[in-house]
Motif scaffolding. Structure first.
Motif, PDB file in Angstrom:
ATOM      1  N   UNK A 268       0.815  -1.219   0.000  1.00  0.00           N
ATOM      2  CA  UNK A 268       0.000   0.000   0.000  1.00  0.00           C
ATOM      3  C   UNK A 268       0.843   1.262   0.000  1.00  0.00           C
ATOM      4  N   UNK A 269       2.151   1.099  -0.049  1.00  0.00           N
ATOM      5  CA  UNK A 269       3.066   2.234   0.067  1.00  0.00           C
ATOM      6  C   UNK A 269       3.567   2.643  -1.314  1.00  0.00           C
ATOM      7  N   UNK A 270       3.313   3.885  -1.685  1.00  0.00           N
ATOM      8  CA  UNK A 270       3.795   4.407  -2.956  1.00  0.00           C
ATOM      9  C   UNK A 270       4.929   5.391  -2.785  1.00  0.00           C
ATOM     10  N   UNK A 271       5.679   5.254  -1.707  1.00  0.00           N
ATOM     11  CA  UNK A 271       6.678   6.250  -1.345  1.00  0.00           C
ATOM     12  C   UNK A 271       8.023   6.070  -2.006  1.00  0.00           C
ATOM     13  N   UNK A 272       8.841   7.120  -1.874  1.00  0.00           N
ATOM     14  CA  UNK A 272      10.229   7.120  -2.339  1.00  0.00           C
ATOM     15  C   UNK A 272      11.138   7.416  -1.148  1.00  0.00           C
ATOM     16  N   UNK A 273      12.297   6.754  -1.129  1.00  0.00           N
ATOM     17  CA  UNK A 273      13.234   6.906  -0.019  1.00  0.00           C
ATOM     18  C   UNK A 273      14.669   6.879  -0.551  1.00  0.00           C
ATOM     19  N   UNK A 274      15.527   7.676   0.076  1.00  0.00           N
ATOM     20  CA  UNK A 274      16.951   7.699  -0.261  1.00  0.00           C
ATOM     21  C   UNK A 274      17.174   7.894  -1.767  1.00  0.00           C
ATOM     22  N   UNK A 275      17.890   6.968  -2.376  1.00  0.00           N
ATOM     23  CA  UNK A 275      18.278   7.119  -3.777  1.00  0.00           C
ATOM     24  C   UNK A 275      17.129   6.936  -4.762  1.00  0.00           C
ATOM     25  N   UNK A 276      15.944   6.599  -4.267  1.00  0.00           N
ATOM     26  CA  UNK A 276      14.780   6.568  -5.171  1.00  0.00           C
ATOM     27  C   UNK A 276      14.609   7.909  -5.870  1.00  0.00           C
ATOM     28  N   UNK A 277      14.989   8.987  -5.174  1.00  0.00           N
ATOM     29  CA  UNK A 277      14.773  10.320  -5.731  1.00  0.00           C
ATOM     30  C   UNK A 277      15.697  10.613  -6.910  1.00  0.00           C
ATOM     31  N   UNK A 278      16.805   9.908  -7.020  1.00  0.00           N
ATOM     32  CA  UNK A 278      17.675  10.161  -8.173  1.00  0.00           C
ATOM     33  C   UNK A 278      17.065   9.588  -9.455  1.00  0.00           C
ATOM     34  N   UNK A 279      16.076   8.707  -9.318  1.00  0.00           N
ATOM     35  CA  UNK A 279      15.451   8.117 -10.503  1.00  0.00           C
ATOM     36  C   UNK A 279      14.297   8.955 -11.034  1.00  0.00           C
ATOM     37  N   UNK A 280      13.922  10.011 -10.318  1.00  0.00           N
ATOM     38  CA  UNK A 280      12.820  10.858 -10.771  1.00  0.00           C
ATOM     39  C   UNK A 280      13.240  11.601 -12.035  1.00  0.00           C
ATOM     40  N   UNK A 281      12.499  11.381 -13.111  1.00  0.00           N
ATOM     41  CA  UNK A 281      12.754  12.047 -14.399  1.00  0.00           C
ATOM     42  C   UNK A 281      14.174  11.822 -14.900  1.00  0.00           C
ATOM     43  N   UNK A 282      14.764  10.688 -14.561  1.00  0.00           N
ATOM     44  CA  UNK A 282      16.126  10.395 -14.995  1.00  0.00           C
ATOM     45  C   UNK A 282      16.130  10.066 -16.487  1.00  0.00           C
ATOM     46  N   UNK A 283      16.979  10.730 -17.234  1.00  0.00           N
ATOM     47  CA  UNK A 283      17.045  10.512 -18.679  1.00  0.00           C
ATOM     48  C   UNK A 283      17.769   9.197 -18.974  1.00  0.00           C
TER      49      UNK A 283
END
Length: 525
Positions: A28-43
């Motif tokens: 039920x968790x759709x969250x981002x943690x730690x290095x997950x954020x480097x994958x946001x909109x990663x080309x």
């Protein structure tokens, strides 16, 4: 045969039920943690650069696939859940194919393996590759064992392929593979003793010895990390000696602390015991089985943590280094075998009632389930804090106008396991809100070294401040708890319900999780 099939089904269902109760909230968790954020909109080019520097050129394709799939934020958690559950069920089948392993061991060892409360970092999308590698490893182990009974070329090819993927993705498995190698050798000991059969046995199963050597040679010669990751996980004499000294601390954090933390939840053992007491009983005698399990458990624990300690990585579950719990990936097998061996061995040695050992082991399993569910809940609360913070960013003129933020987080108790948000997490959130890689933020509690990441990592697009430009428009941001307390269990569960079935109420209440203030501050750079 039908009774045997029914017992097997009951065992597998029990393992699956225990794991689902422990980690089902992850779904039920759709969250981002730690290095997950480097994958946001990663080309694609940025992903390939990251993978190349890390010495794992296949990783970008996994990252990009995960980011492009619909509902990826939930799908990755579903797949992670399936990987660890699959590993536990495969462990049961491996034990079932091992002569001399009792039915109780076939149930309790995989159950303890499935729910032992370590590796909380599995919740991170970026760690999915390790989840996938552990599932591939146990699949390969099972196929290799099954092939001994009914040799088939396709089965050996499948096992070798799964081992190659697992070893190439997770370096520590190059050491841990010693366990399936020893297991295969023990199962085939008669063939190894027979001069006539030995060549054929080695020809069929020798790949399991060749693979770790080949994987090590490939990674050290042709896939050496460079750039941002130069020296990453590099083995040296100094790090090896330091790791040896850290072994007691690692075992404390990976074995004894989870046991201590789980004791308050022992009352949860009652329903588990009532469910299993008629269908399973710990066999009398079998002291030898318990001793072997305990010894193998101790060996597996050392093999599971030694590769990380050798490169200076000490597993931690709590605090700034809580992401290092990913280094506990291989701990559950050793912990499960050791606990089963010690508890069952004591009862069997003292000729006690087998139900005592069953009750104790189920008590531990149930306590671990509660501990795991608590971990899943604190990460859900952490994500809701991040959602609330992004809402505050979007509504703030200061965040819109500024490009350099010094954060004083007074709501750190809402973070999972006392962790702190790293600069690329905060900048990733701002990128998600504003869509431009022009803002940098750091938590002042982390110290000035983290402030230096602005210039050190500016050339890398994945950190989301690659277009930051002077002058610094600096703000001091104070994050304070609001009126919606996500650490309160009823409140958290209500938010999880409202997120899905009452979105209007959810949006209103999530906005009250934090109170954020921003004021101009003298520029530091």
């Amino acid at each position: 045969m039908s009774a045997l099939k029914s017992a097997r089904t009951r065992t597998l269902a029990t393992i699956a039920a225990g794991y689902t109760l422990a980690w089902g909230l992850m779904l039920l968790n759709g969250g981002r943690y730690w290095d997950d954020w480097v994958m946001v909109a990663l080309s694609p080019s940025g992903a390939r650069l990251m993978g190349s520097m890390a010495g794992q050129p296949w990783q970008p394709y996994l990252w990009l696939t995960m980011s492009w799939l619909p509902g990826a934020e939930y799908l990755v958690h579903v797949l992670t859940f399936a990987c660890f559950l699959g590993a536990a069920l495969l462990l049961n089948r491996i034990l079932a194919r091992t002569p001399g392993v009792s039915p109780s061991a076939q149930l309790l060892v995989p159950l303890l393996f499935a729910v032992f409360p370590v590796n909380a970092a599995r919740i991170a999308h970026i760690d999915f590759q390790y989840s996938l590698s552990i599932a591939a490893f146990y699949l390969a182990w099972y196929l290799a064992v099954a092939d001994l009974d009914a040799p088939r070329p396709w089965r050996r090819i499948a096992a070798a392929s799964a081992f190659v993927f697992a070893l190439a993705t997770t370096n520590s498995l190059m050491v841990f593979i010693a366990l399936p190698v020893a297991h295969i050798a023990w199962l085939g000991r008669d063939a190894l003793r027979d001069r006539a059969e030995r060549p054929g046995f080695l020809a069929r199963n020798g790949y399991i010895i060749v693979l770790p050597v080949g994987a090590w040679a490939l990674k050290t010669v042709t896939l050496e990390p460079w750039g941002l990751y130069v020296g990453y996980n590099e083995l040296g004499l100094t790090s090896g000696l330091k790791g040896l000294l850290e072994m007691p601390a690692s075992l404390r954090s990976s074995l004894f602390e989870p046991l201590v933390d789980a004791w308050p939840a022992l009352a949860a053992a009652v329903p588990a015991y009532l469910w299993l007491r008629r269908g399973h009983a710990l066999e009398r005698g079998r002291v030898r089985e318990s001793v072997i399990a305990a010894v193998l458990g101790a060996v597996a624990l050392v093999l599971g943590v030694a590769p990380y300690l050798a490169v200076g990585k000490v597993p931690q579950m709590v605090g700034l280094d809580s992401w290092d719990s990913r280094h506990q990936l291989l701990v559950p097998l050793g912990a499960a075998l050791l606990l089963f061996g010690v508890v069952s061995g004591l009862v069997r040695l003292l000729k006690g009632d087998p139900r005592i050992a069953l009750a104790v082991l189920l008590a531990l399993s149930a306590a671990f389930v509660v501990a795991d569910a608590r971990i899943a809940l604190v990460y859900q609360a952490d994500w809701y804090k991040q959602v609330a913070l992004m809402g505050e960013m979007e509504a703030s003129k200061e965040f819109s106008e500024g490009n350099y933020f010094i954060v004083a987080d007074q709501a750190v108790h809402l973070n999972a396991l006392d962790r702190r948000y790293l600069p690329y997490e905060l900048s990733g959130m701002m990128y998600r809100v504003f869509g431009t890689p022009t803002r940098f933020a750091w938590d002042e509690e982390l110290g000035a070294a983290y402030a230096g990441q602005l210039t050190a990592y500016m050339e890398y697009e994945q950190y989301h401040w690659s277009e930051w430009t002077a002058p610094a428009r600096t703000y001091r941001v104070t994050i304070m708890p609001g009126t919606t307390d996500v650490t309160d269990l009823p409140t958290l569960l209500a938010l999880m319900w409202q997120q899905r079935f009452d979105r209007e109420t959810f949006e209103r209440r999530i906005g009250d999780v934090l109170d954020v203030e921003a004021e101009p501050a003298p520029p530091l750079i």
